[in-house]
Each structure stands twice: as structure tokens, then as C-alpha cells.
Write a protein that holds these residues in place. Structure first.
Motif, PDB file in Angstrom:
ATOM      1  N   VAL A   1       0.825  -1.219   0.000  1.00 11.59           N
ATOM      2  CA  VAL A   1       0.000   0.000   0.000  1.00 11.59           C
ATOM      3  C   VAL A   1       0.854   1.263   0.000  1.00 11.59           C
ATOM      4  O   VAL A   1       0.604   2.202  -0.775  1.00 11.59           O
ATOM      5  CB  VAL A   1      -0.942  -0.001   1.226  1.00 11.59           C
ATOM      6  CG1 VAL A   1      -1.736   1.290   1.293  1.00 11.59           C
ATOM      7  CG2 VAL A   1      -1.887  -1.195   1.171  1.00 11.59           C
ATOM      8  N   LEU A   2       1.874   1.308   0.866  1.00  9.54           N
ATOM      9  CA  LEU A   2       2.655   2.533   1.053  1.00  9.54           C
ATOM     10  C   LEU A   2       4.057   2.471   0.466  1.00  9.54           C
ATOM     11  O   LEU A   2       4.701   3.505   0.311  1.00  9.54           O
ATOM     12  CB  LEU A   2       2.772   2.839   2.556  1.00  9.54           C
ATOM     13  CG  LEU A   2       1.469   3.021   3.327  1.00  9.54           C
ATOM     14  CD1 LEU A   2       1.771   3.255   4.805  1.00  9.54           C
ATOM     15  CD2 LEU A   2       0.652   4.172   2.767  1.00  9.54           C
ATOM     16  N   GLY A   3       4.534   1.255   0.164  1.00  7.76           N
ATOM     17  CA  GLY A   3       5.923   1.114  -0.232  1.00  7.76           C
ATOM     18  C   GLY A   3       6.818   1.072   1.001  1.00  7.76           C
ATOM     19  O   GLY A   3       6.351   0.976   2.138  1.00  7.76           O
TER      20      GLY A   3
ATOM     21  N   VAL B   1       7.293   4.394   8.869  1.00  2.00           N
ATOM     22  CA  VAL B   1       6.081   4.837   9.564  1.00  2.00           C
ATOM     23  C   VAL B   1       6.275   4.828  11.080  1.00  2.00           C
ATOM     24  O   VAL B   1       5.305   4.939  11.826  1.00  2.00           O
ATOM     25  CB  VAL B   1       4.867   3.956   9.191  1.00  2.00           C
ATOM     26  CG1 VAL B   1       4.529   4.109   7.727  1.00  2.00           C
ATOM     27  CG2 VAL B   1       5.128   2.490   9.537  1.00  2.00           C
ATOM     28  N   THR B   2       7.522   4.700  11.529  1.00  2.00           N
ATOM     29  CA  THR B   2       7.788   4.657  12.960  1.00  2.00           C
ATOM     30  C   THR B   2       7.654   6.048  13.568  1.00  2.00           C
ATOM     31  O   THR B   2       8.249   7.010  13.073  1.00  2.00           O
ATOM     32  CB  THR B   2       9.203   4.118  13.236  1.00  2.00           C
ATOM     33  OG1 THR B   2       9.348   2.858  12.599  1.00  2.00           O
ATOM     34  CG2 THR B   2       9.439   3.960  14.728  1.00  2.00           C
ATOM     35  N   LEU B   3       6.866   6.157  14.628  1.00  2.00           N
ATOM     36  CA  LEU B   3       6.716   7.406  15.378  1.00  2.00           C
ATOM     37  C   LEU B   3       7.685   7.348  16.554  1.00  2.00           C
ATOM     38  O   LEU B   3       7.634   6.426  17.365  1.00  2.00           O
ATOM     39  CB  LEU B   3       5.274   7.563  15.865  1.00  2.00           C
ATOM     40  CG  LEU B   3       4.210   7.513  14.757  1.00  2.00           C
ATOM     41  CD1 LEU B   3       2.819   7.489  15.359  1.00  2.00           C
ATOM     42  CD2 LEU B   3       4.365   8.688  13.815  1.00  2.00           C
ATOM     43  N   LEU B   4       8.574   8.333  16.662  1.00  2.00           N
ATOM     44  CA  LEU B   4       9.696   8.225  17.587  1.00  2.00           C
ATOM     45  C   LEU B   4       9.393   8.715  18.997  1.00  2.00           C
ATOM     46  O   LEU B   4      10.123   8.393  19.926  1.00  2.00           O
ATOM     47  CB  LEU B   4      10.902   9.007  17.028  1.00  2.00           C
ATOM     48  CG  LEU B   4      11.439   8.495  15.684  1.00  2.00           C
ATOM     49  CD1 LEU B   4      12.644   9.314  15.252  1.00  2.00           C
ATOM     50  CD2 LEU B   4      11.798   7.027  15.763  1.00  2.00           C
TER      51      LEU B   4
ATOM     52  N   ILE C   1       0.276   0.163  11.043  1.00  2.00           N
ATOM     53  CA  ILE C   1       1.163   1.229  11.499  1.00  2.00           C
ATOM     54  C   ILE C   1       1.300   1.197  13.014  1.00  2.00           C
ATOM     55  O   ILE C   1       2.399   1.369  13.571  1.00  2.00           O
ATOM     56  CB  ILE C   1       0.638   2.604  11.030  1.00  2.00           C
ATOM     57  CG1 ILE C   1       0.720   2.701   9.504  1.00  2.00           C
ATOM     58  CG2 ILE C   1       1.424   3.742  11.681  1.00  2.00           C
ATOM     59  CD1 ILE C   1       0.111   3.954   8.928  1.00  2.00           C
ATOM     60  N   LEU C   2       0.192   0.947  13.731  1.00  2.00           N
ATOM     61  CA  LEU C   2       0.256   0.849  15.188  1.00  2.00           C
ATOM     62  C   LEU C   2       1.115  -0.330  15.629  1.00  2.00           C
ATOM     63  O   LEU C   2       1.886  -0.223  16.590  1.00  2.00           O
ATOM     64  CB  LEU C   2      -1.154   0.717  15.760  1.00  2.00           C
ATOM     65  CG  LEU C   2      -1.939   2.015  15.919  1.00  2.00           C
ATOM     66  CD1 LEU C   2      -3.405   1.720  16.180  1.00  2.00           C
ATOM     67  CD2 LEU C   2      -1.374   2.868  17.041  1.00  2.00           C
TER      68      LEU C   2
END
Length: 339
Positions: free
Chosen positions: A108-110, A114-117, A177-178
Motif C-alpha cells: 500500500v505505502l511502499g 512509519v515509525t513514530l519516535l 502502522i500501530l
């Protein structure tokens, strides 16, 4: 020189000074960013090596355990427990490190990071996800009610089914993503959205006809009930998470899912009958569709495929819920024996 021009010149000099400070700040930022990237690479590499060595050590202990004495067996058991605890620590560490996306996110995104730091960013994303899910559940409930009792047109059914496909696709992306950011949802509840997306897509392609009309009202009634149960689950599970987080017993990135998990125990007697009713309604849908697939006027391939999909959903939801309930009851029984 006019007074207005002098003010413009002073403003320019002030902006020039601030710009020099901005350049220096940006230089430091780029330097820290390079240092951060280097540290991320170093940590990821070290964790990977540690996990490989721990895996080899675990296998070696399992082989040695067969011929170990009693004292050696106790030592092996202690080391195995420490290895398991270390793996959990690595899981928490990796939640703050960039990692490769899973297959679905790659499609979907490649290969986008997507890691939130920061914890603040993780919590904000999680809360936004929960609100999105709640709002869409309400919209789906209203849509199902409208299609069932007001709008008896194929085009409105197609819009509703398209909304279901989009809903489950979006949930799957957001939950992926979560998971990349440390949420511990796993097992069947990850696969559940893939199966539900497939089912909604097949419903969308089912052409209007006698067989479709025979199942239409049953499916819309099921959708209404399912949305109501999801609405109840949202508030029930959110209350469980709030209480357990206040006690420091849960990960802040845990989220409400369309099923029963081990931490959702208090007040279960209220929610569990609704869950099992929804599970058996899925089985009823499967049986109905199997019967319709043998109808003399049935020519659509969607009928049999939908019957199998509803059967898969029933088995996955029902067996997973039973497994969690049994494990929790067993755990409570063991605690009672110790007391």
C-alpha cells in the motif's frame, strides 16, 4: 531618510540576526539528525545480533535439558525465563526504531518509514485512530439502517458495501502502522480485517437478483447488530484500557479491537453474550448462503464464496474468544489455589 524607511531597515536587521540564529539552529539539527540516524542503525544492528545469539542459546538449552539433572534443569528454566523477558524488552526497544514494513504496508505505502519516535506522537496517532473507528462505526450503523428500512435500491447497497471495503482497508493500514510502533495486537485479530475486507469486496461484486434479494435483509440486519456491538465494545474496552493504564498494567498503544482479549475481563458478563450472538449470527449467515448456493436459480459464484468466508469468520472469532476466556478462567483458578 523617512521614518517609515528607517523602521523597515531596523526590521530587516532584526530579521537578519534571527536568520543567522536560525541557520545555526538548523545546522545543529542536521548534525543531531545524522547522529540519531547513526544511533538507530547501531541499535537495530545490535538488537538483531542479540536476538540471533539468544535464539541459538535457547535451542542449545532445549537440547541440553533432555539430559540435565534436577539442579541443571532449574538453571535452564531460569535462563529460559530470562531469555523470554529479554525478548519482550527488545520488542519495546524496536518500537522506537525504524523497521521494514510488513507485506501489506509495503504493497500500500511502499518502503516508507512509519515509525513514530516520541510517545506523544504515538499516543496522538492512537487516539485519532480510535476516534476514526468510532465515527465510522456510527456512519456504518446509520447506513445499514437506511438501506434496511428506507432506501431499497441496489445503488445504495453498493455504496454501503463500498464503505465497508474502505473501512476495513483503512483499519488494516492503521493497525499495521500501530503494530509497527509497538502495539501488541496480534494473532487472529490481525487477520480478521483482511477476511472482512475480502467479504465486503465480494458483497460489492454480487449482482442484483433473486438470490441477492433473499439474503439482503439478513445481511443488513447483521450489519446493524454488528455496528451496535462494536459501539458497545469501543466504550467497554476503552474503559478497561483506561483503568489498566492508570494501574500501569497495559501498554499505552494497546487499542480496541473487534474481539475479546485477555485484558478485557472486568464486566465481561455484560459484553460476552453480545459477542457470542454475533459469532453465531455469522454461522447462521454461512448456513443460509450454503443453502442459497444450492438453489436451482443460483448462478452467482459469490454465494458459495461468501458462505465460506462467513464460516471462516465464525470459526476464527468463536474459537479465539473461547481460547481467551478459557485461559483467563484457568489463570484465575490457579490464583485461587495459591491463595
Amino acid at each position: 531618510m523617512s521614518g517609515q524607511l528607517e523602521r523597515c531597515e531596523r526590521e530587516w536587521h532584526e530579521l537578519e540576526g534571527e536568520f543567522q540564529e536560525l541557520q545555526e539552529t538548523h545546522r545543529i539539527y542536521k548534525q543531531k539528525l545524522e547522529e540519531l540516524t547513526s544511533l538507530q542503525t547501531s541499535c537495530s544492528s545490535s538488537i538483531s545480533k542479540q536476538k540471533t545469539r539468544l535464539k541459538d542459546l535457547k535451542h542449545a538449552l532445549q537440547r541440553y535439558k533432555k539430559h540435565a539433572s534436577r539442579e541443571e534443569a532449574e538453571l535452564i528454566q531460569q535462563m529460559s525465563a530470562n531469555i523470554k523477558e529479554r525478548q519482550n524488552i527488545f520488542f519495546d526497544m524496536e518500537a522506537y526504531l525504524p523497521k521494514k514494513n510488513g507485506l501489506y504496508l509495503n504493497l500500500v505505502l511502499g518502503n516508507v518509514n512509519v515509525t513514530l519516535l516520541s510517545n506523544q506522537a504515538k499516543f496522538a496517532y492512537k487516539d485519532e485512530y480510535e476516534k476514526f473507528k468510532l465515527y465510522l462505526t456510527i456512519i456504518l450503523l446509520l447506513g445499514a439502517v437506511a438501506c434496511r428500512f428506507v432506501l431499497h435500491y441496489r445503488v445504495t447497497d453498493e455504496v454501503f458495501n463500498f464503505l465497508l471495503v474502505w473501512y476495513y482497508c483503512t483499519l488494516t493500514i492503521r493497525e499495521s502502522i500501530l503494530i509497527s510502533n509497538g502495539s501488541r495486537i496480534k494473532g487472529w485479530w490481525v487477520s480478521h480485517h483482511y477476511v472482512s475486507t475480502f467479504l465486503s469486496g465480494v458483497m460489492l461484486t454480487w449482482p442484483n437478483g433473486l438470490i441477492y434479494q433473499k439474503f439482503r435483509n439478513q445481511f443488513l440486519a447483521f450489519s446493524i447488530f454488528q455496528s451496535c456491538v462494536q459501539f458497545l465494545q469501543y466504550y467497554y474496552q476503552r474503559g478497561c484500557l483506561y483503568r489498566l493504564r492508570a494501574l500501569g498494567e497495559r501498554n499505552h498503544l494497546d487499542l480496541t479491537v473487534e474481539g475479546f482479549q485477555s485484558w478485557m475481563w472486568r464486566g465481561l458478563t455484560f459484553l460476552l453474550p453480545f459477542l457470542f450472538c454475533g459469532h453465531f449470527w455469522q454461522l447462521y449467515n454461512a448456513v443460509t448462503l450454503f443453502e442459497l448456493s444450492s438453489h436451482e436459480e443460483c448462478r452467482e459464484w459469490q454465494v458459495f464464496v461468501l458462505a465460506l468466508t462467513f464460516l471462516v469468520l465464525f470459526l476464527g472469532n468463536f474459537l479465539t474468544t473461547l481460547k481467551v476466556v478459557h485461559a483467563k478462567l484457568q489463570k484465575n483458578r490457579n490464583k485461587g489455589k495459591k491463595l
